[in-house]
Write an enzyme that holds these catalytic residues in place. Structure first.
Site, short mmCIF file in Angstrom:
data_model
loop_
_atom_site.label_atom_id
_atom_site.label_comp_id
_atom_site.label_asym_id
_atom_site.label_seq_id
_atom_site.Cartn_x
_atom_site.Cartn_y
_atom_site.Cartn_z
N SER A 167 0.84 -1.20 0.00
CA SER A 167 0.00 0.00 0.00
C SER A 167 0.87 1.24 0.00
O SER A 167 1.96 1.24 0.59
CB SER A 167 -0.91 0.04 1.23
OG SER A 167 -1.62 1.27 1.20
N LYS A 181 -4.50 -6.63 3.45
CA LYS A 181 -4.48 -5.48 2.52
C LYS A 181 -5.89 -5.18 2.00
O LYS A 181 -6.26 -4.02 1.84
CB LYS A 181 -3.53 -5.77 1.33
CG LYS A 181 -3.60 -4.74 0.20
CD LYS A 181 -3.12 -3.39 0.66
CE LYS A 181 -3.25 -2.18 -0.21
NZ LYS A 181 -3.72 -2.13 -1.51
N HIS A 213 -7.49 -3.32 4.64
CA HIS A 213 -6.91 -1.96 4.60
C HIS A 213 -7.67 -1.12 3.58
O HIS A 213 -8.06 0.03 3.83
CB HIS A 213 -5.42 -2.04 4.24
CG HIS A 213 -4.83 -0.73 3.79
ND1 HIS A 213 -5.05 -0.21 2.54
CD2 HIS A 213 -4.05 0.16 4.43
CE1 HIS A 213 -4.43 0.97 2.42
NE2 HIS A 213 -3.81 1.21 3.57
N ASN A 214 -7.92 -1.69 2.41
CA ASN A 214 -8.61 -0.95 1.37
C ASN A 214 -10.07 -0.69 1.73
O ASN A 214 -10.61 0.36 1.40
CB ASN A 214 -8.51 -1.68 0.02
CG ASN A 214 -7.17 -1.43 -0.65
OD1 ASN A 214 -6.18 -1.14 0.02
ND2 ASN A 214 -7.13 -1.52 -1.96
N GLU A 235 -9.94 2.10 3.92
CA GLU A 235 -9.62 3.26 3.06
C GLU A 235 -10.90 3.81 2.40
O GLU A 235 -11.13 5.02 2.39
CB GLU A 235 -8.61 2.80 2.02
CG GLU A 235 -8.28 3.77 0.90
CD GLU A 235 -7.38 3.11 -0.16
OE1 GLU A 235 -6.30 2.61 0.19
OE2 GLU A 235 -7.78 3.10 -1.35
C1 6PG Z 1 -3.12 1.50 -1.70
C2 6PG Z 1 -4.39 1.72 -2.47
C3 6PG Z 1 -4.29 1.05 -3.79
C4 6PG Z 1 -5.34 1.55 -4.79
C5 6PG Z 1 -6.58 0.73 -4.71
C6 6PG Z 1 -7.87 1.46 -4.56
O1 6PG Z 1 -3.23 1.00 -0.60
O2 6PG Z 1 -2.06 1.85 -2.21
O3 6PG Z 1 -5.47 1.19 -1.79
O4 6PG Z 1 -4.29 -0.30 -3.58
O5 6PG Z 1 -5.50 2.89 -4.76
O6 6PG Z 1 -6.54 0.01 -5.89
O7 6PG Z 1 -8.47 1.65 -5.77
P1 6PG Z 1 -10.01 1.86 -6.03
O8 6PG Z 1 -10.43 3.06 -5.26
O9 6PG Z 1 -10.01 2.11 -7.50
O10 6PG Z 1 -10.74 0.63 -5.69
#
Ligand code: 6PG
Length: 509
Positions: A138, A210, A213-214, A217
């Site tokens: 990430s 991960k 994590h997303n 995010e």
């Molecule tokens: C990271 C990000 C990276 C990317 C994702 C999200 O941790 O570096 O999360 O993995 O930005 O692919 O992308 P989307 O918003 O397009 O789902």
């Protein structure tokens, strides 16, 4: 590093934005990298960049024109890192490397955003041909170049061989303060500090972590967007004024990378029209799928990650732009009301607290989901260790992660982050404004599904009783699905003949 100068330490396949920057990061850390991409222009571009950046040093990156050439340039046993799109492209590369003669003791490290179950399958599929190891990354473009957060998982023997490489290229944290040690200078990697790379567990575990994590995010981004939307649509603030408020918030409890970049986005003017750029950007969100995977994963293990899931739905409804435009002309909301300056100040303060409390809930959901998956998969995830490697390098990096680290260091088997004394006290202190912010937005007709789903999570989690008793009655009524009783041991099942009032319940085996 290898002794024979003609050979390279590491191979790198896939030189898109992430792959190119990870390769240059390896080179900055003293590794000689043999690299390959099906698009030869990308190979040429990285060689050119290395020539510009390496100064008097010997070339740090070696161009390869085929898989076979790449294998021939590497010291054995080999380490090959991949950064290619998730799914079939990973297997495509693996198959080509097998055909090119990769050895059983060679390691392939998948650094893409792969689905965790694919990693599990790959380890089994390629057993005996090479060692498949997964390392989720990430940090986006800049993180990859100057220090990402890394979530490695797989064969412990492979980890023992690549741990130093991954720790070298990872972001670093000051162990005393928990704050990131920044670097943004090519050729000058951060050597001191605690690396944001720790062994997560068996293969699949790293990509699962991960994925979560997303998911967090997605929630974090959505919550910031909701605060922005109320200020813009409800309080009538201009983007630059909101940027100023976000900058202020970034100095305190809400300090995070996402808060910092949101202020920068809001401050930017469009080169073409001179308007705030954010006003020109179409309100239709894209997604590559990791948030959706988290939501599906939460539903599969029965983990209530509603703020994360809501963030995915918020992107879905945003993508129905033309339908929303049509519906806005038909469906009525409350009439706009004037807001005094005093009310505005109070509403902004309430939004701060709503964002903070909702953020705590989104992280609590993410950690709860990982705990449930860890139990199911037998991974024994170390949550303090995970919070630690998210303190720098990754997209959700925030001061707040130091408090999460401390909460799990104090109580390893914490049932829920919100039960940690620090978080329980914080949420109790700020919840009044959280509720007010949701009420304000609701009365103004401005959606705030992230804030309200988080509050819902909090209020549900802290409720001794929920109406699931009635729900169980309904299920038993129409489908004889049985229920448990409050006055009998848990696990004993009962059924009522609902059409015959007064008949005793039947205990069901
Ligand atoms: C990271 C990000 C990276 C990317 C994702 C999200 O941790 O570096 O999360 O993995 O930005 O692919 O992308 P989307 O918003 O397009 O789902």
């Amino acid at each position: 590093m290898v002794k024979d100068n003609s050979l390279c330490d590491i191979g790198f396949i896939g030189l898109g934005v992430m792959g190119k920057n990870l390769t240059l990061n390896l080179a900055d850390n003293g590794y000689k990298v043999a690299c390959f991409d099906l698009d030869q222009a990308k190979v040429d571009a990285i060689i050119e960049q290395d020539n510009e950046e390496r100064g008097e040093q010997a070339p740090r990156v070696v161009a390869c024109r085929s898989y076979t050439e790449l294998l021939s340039k590497l010291a054995q046993p080999r380490i090959i890192m991949l950064s290619v799109p998730a799914g079939e492209p990973v297997d495509h590369v693996c198959r080509h490397l097998i055909n090119a003669g990769i050895g059983a003791d060679d390691i392939i490290v998948d650094t893409g955003n792969s689905l965790w179950t694919d990693s599990l399958e790959r380890e089994a599929t390629y057993k005996g041909k090479f060692i498949f190891f997964s390392t989720a990354v990430s940090g986006g473009e800049v993180g990859a170049r100057f220090g990402p957060s890394l979530m490695p998982s797989g064969d412990p023997y492979a980890w023992s061989r690549i741990a130093n490489v991954l720790k070298d290229i990872a972001a670093k944290v000051d162990p005393k303060t928990g704050k990131p040690i920044e670097s943004s200078t090519p050729g000058k990697p951060v050597k001191e500090g605690e690396p944001c790379a720790t062994y997560i567990g068996p293969v699949g575990a790293g990509h699962y972590v991960k994925m979560v994590h997303n998911g967090i995010e997605y929630a974090d981004m959505q919550l910031i967007c909701e605060a922005y939307n109320v200020m813009r649509e409800g309080l009538g603030l201009a983007p630059k004024a909101i940027a100023g408020i976000f900058r202020q918030w970034n100095q305190g409890l809400l300090n995070s990378y996402l808060m910092e970049i949101s202020a920068e986005v809001l401050d930017m003017d469009d080169g073409e029209t001179g308007q705030p750029l954010v006003d020109v950007i179409l309100d239709r969100a894209g997604q590559k799928g990791t948030g959706l995977w988290t939501a599906v994963g939460a539903l599969q293990v029965g983990s209530p990650a509603q703020t994360i899931t809501q963030a995915v739905f918020a992107r879905s409804i945003s993508s129905l732009k033309s339908e929303r435009v049509a519906a806005s002309k038909v469906l009525k909301g409350p009439a706009p009301a004037a807001v005094s300056e005093q009310e505005k100040a109070a509403a902004i303060e309430a939004l701060h607290d709503a964002l903070y409390c909702s953020k705590m809930c989104a992280y609590a959901q993410g950690f709860q989901l990982m705990a449930m998956a860890s139990k199911e998969q037998g991974w024994k995830l170390d949550f303090a260790g995970i919070a630690k490697i998210w303190r720098a390098g990754c997209i959700i990096r925030a001061s707040f992660l130091q408090s999460i680290t401390e909460a799990y260091e104090q109580t390893e088997d914490l049932a829920n982050l919100l039960l940690a004394p620090y978080f329980a006290e914080q949420i109790a202190q700020y919840q009044g404004n959280w509720r007010r912010a949701i009420a304000n937005a609701t009365l103004m007709g401005i959606p705030c599904g992230g804030f309200s789903s988080a509050l819902n999570y909090y209020d549900s989690y802290r409720s001794e009783t929920l109406p699931a008793n009635l729900l169980q009655g309904q299920r038993d009524y129409f489908g004889a699905h049985t229920y448990e009783r409050t006055d009998k041991p848990q696990g004993k099942k009962f059924h009522t003949e609902w059409s015959q009032p007064g008949r005793p319940q039947v205990q069901v085996k």
